[in-house]
Enzyme design. Structure first.
Site, short mmCIF file in Angstrom:
data_model
loop_
_atom_site.label_atom_id
_atom_site.label_comp_id
_atom_site.label_asym_id
_atom_site.label_seq_id
_atom_site.Cartn_x
_atom_site.Cartn_y
_atom_site.Cartn_z
N ASP A 48 0.76 -1.16 -0.10
CA ASP A 48 0.05 0.00 0.10
C ASP A 48 1.03 1.19 0.01
OD1 ASP A 48 -2.48 1.55 0.41
OD2 ASP A 48 -1.71 2.11 2.41
N SER A 49 0.28 2.36 -0.09
CA SER A 49 0.99 3.70 -0.16
C SER A 49 1.87 3.98 1.43
CB SER A 49 0.23 4.81 -0.45
OG SER A 49 -1.13 4.90 0.29
N CYS A 67 -4.39 -1.43 -1.81
CA CYS A 67 -4.64 0.00 -1.82
C CYS A 67 -5.63 0.23 -2.97
CB CYS A 67 -3.23 0.51 -2.48
SG CYS A 67 -3.47 2.17 -3.00
N GLU A 122 -2.39 8.26 8.51
CA GLU A 122 -0.72 8.50 8.80
C GLU A 122 -0.16 8.95 9.97
OE1 GLU A 122 1.52 6.83 6.72
OE2 GLU A 122 -0.27 5.81 5.68
N THR A 146 -7.90 1.49 1.53
CA THR A 146 -7.68 0.72 2.68
C THR A 146 -7.11 1.26 4.12
OG1 THR A 146 -5.52 0.20 1.61
CG2 THR A 146 -7.15 -1.41 1.43
N1 DGL Z 1 -4.39 3.02 1.34
C1 DGL Z 1 -4.70 3.75 -0.09
C2 DGL Z 1 -6.05 3.53 -0.95
O1 DGL Z 1 -6.41 2.52 -0.52
C3 DGL Z 1 -4.23 5.12 0.10
C4 DGL Z 1 -4.35 6.12 -0.97
C5 DGL Z 1 -3.47 7.32 -0.86
O2 DGL Z 1 -2.16 6.89 -0.54
O3 DGL Z 1 -3.76 8.19 -0.91
O4 DGL Z 1 -6.42 4.07 -1.76
#
Ligand code: DGL
Length: 273
Positions: free
Chosen positions: A10-11, A73, A152, A187
């Protein structure tokens, strides 16, 4: 049987919602998690940038010889093209289809809401997936860009006033649309599950996209005879920025100790190919 690890990315912290469910469903599996904390958020970026980051994250996990990649993500999942999928070369899934299937099964009124990042909502990916399953379902989307930075930064307690206020604002149009089911299409959002549930007065079924893809993974590994022999259960975390804040919030959310298991990788390692 296959004792190789499952790779999840994920990010940032959001994919931990998938990790939590994987630990519950498949405690004997080895997991490798990558959170691209040096480049979070993805959801405010262009389609091209998101796709480029996604392929770099996938290449990083592939270096660990994973047997399955879970794109935990919503933003990346919503931008994934068939051409990208074909290049991955390892079994994989994003969160969109598993969540759409769960929402279609859950709705009684045929009115489903989707909240996600700006990129996800703009892509219309959840709506397309839902209509491919049941064309009669009406889908109402709303982007909630402040949720990711709130998570975050650890603003995750249900009694956090700032997060509750932001949630009220973002969920107003969803309430007005009178949906009976809401997909948490990013997520990160299930980390705010209780906050969202409170604002909606516990009257809407929440579909946790991160959890749904974990359930899909369990079925997939079992159907393909790729489950571990029962001797695994390790977890390693990799992040592209400082491990400390990640570890703190991750422990709070996962309810297990992660410090000592979080390794920092340099962004050059992701981008050098
Ligand atoms: N958890 C990512 C998602 O599901 C986060 C998105 C982001 O980094 O903006 O979209």
């Amino acid at each position: 049987m296959d004792n190789r690890a499952i790779g999840v990315f994920d990010s940032g912290l959001g994919g931990l919602t998938t990790v939590k469910e994987l630990r519950r469903l498949l405690p004997q599996e080895n997991l490798i998690y990558f959170g691209d904390t040096g480049r979070v958020p993805y959801g405010t970026r262009s389609r091209e940038t998101i796709r480029q980051y996604a392929m770099q994250d996938i290449a990083f996990l592939k270096r660990h010889d994973v047997k399955l990649i879970i794109i935990a993500c919503g933003t990346v999942s919503s931008q994934l093209t068939p051409e990208m999928s074909a290049k991955i070369g390892v079994p994989h899934s994003g969160v969109v289809l598993p969540a759409a299937q769960a929402a279609c099964a859950a709705t009684a009124t045929g009115r489903v809401g989707v909240i996600g990042t700006t990129a996800t909502v703009r892509s219309g990916a959840y709506g397309r997936a839902i209509r491919s399953i049941n064309p009669g379902v009406h889908v109402f989307g709303n982007a909630c860009p402040l949720f990711v930075p709130l998570v975050e930064n650890g603003f995750i307690q249900p009694d956090n006033e700032v997060t509750a206020k932001v949630a009220e604002l973002y969920l107003q149009p969803i309430q007005q649309a009178e949906v009976d089911t809401l997909i948490l299409g990013c997520t990160h959002y299930p980390i705010l599950y209780e906050t969202i549930n409170r604002v909606l007065g516990y009257r809407v079924t929440l579909v946790d996209a991160g959890k749904e893809v974990a359930r899909w993974a369990q079925q997939f590994l079992s159907a393909e005879d790729l489950l571990s022999d029962g001797s695994g259960g390790t977890i390693s975390f990799y992040v592209s920025d400082s491990p400390e804040l990640f570890a703190e919030t991750a422990e709070l959310f996962l309810g297990e100790r992660v410090s000592g298991k979080v390794h920092q990788i340099s962004l050059e390692l992701l981008t050098d190919r």
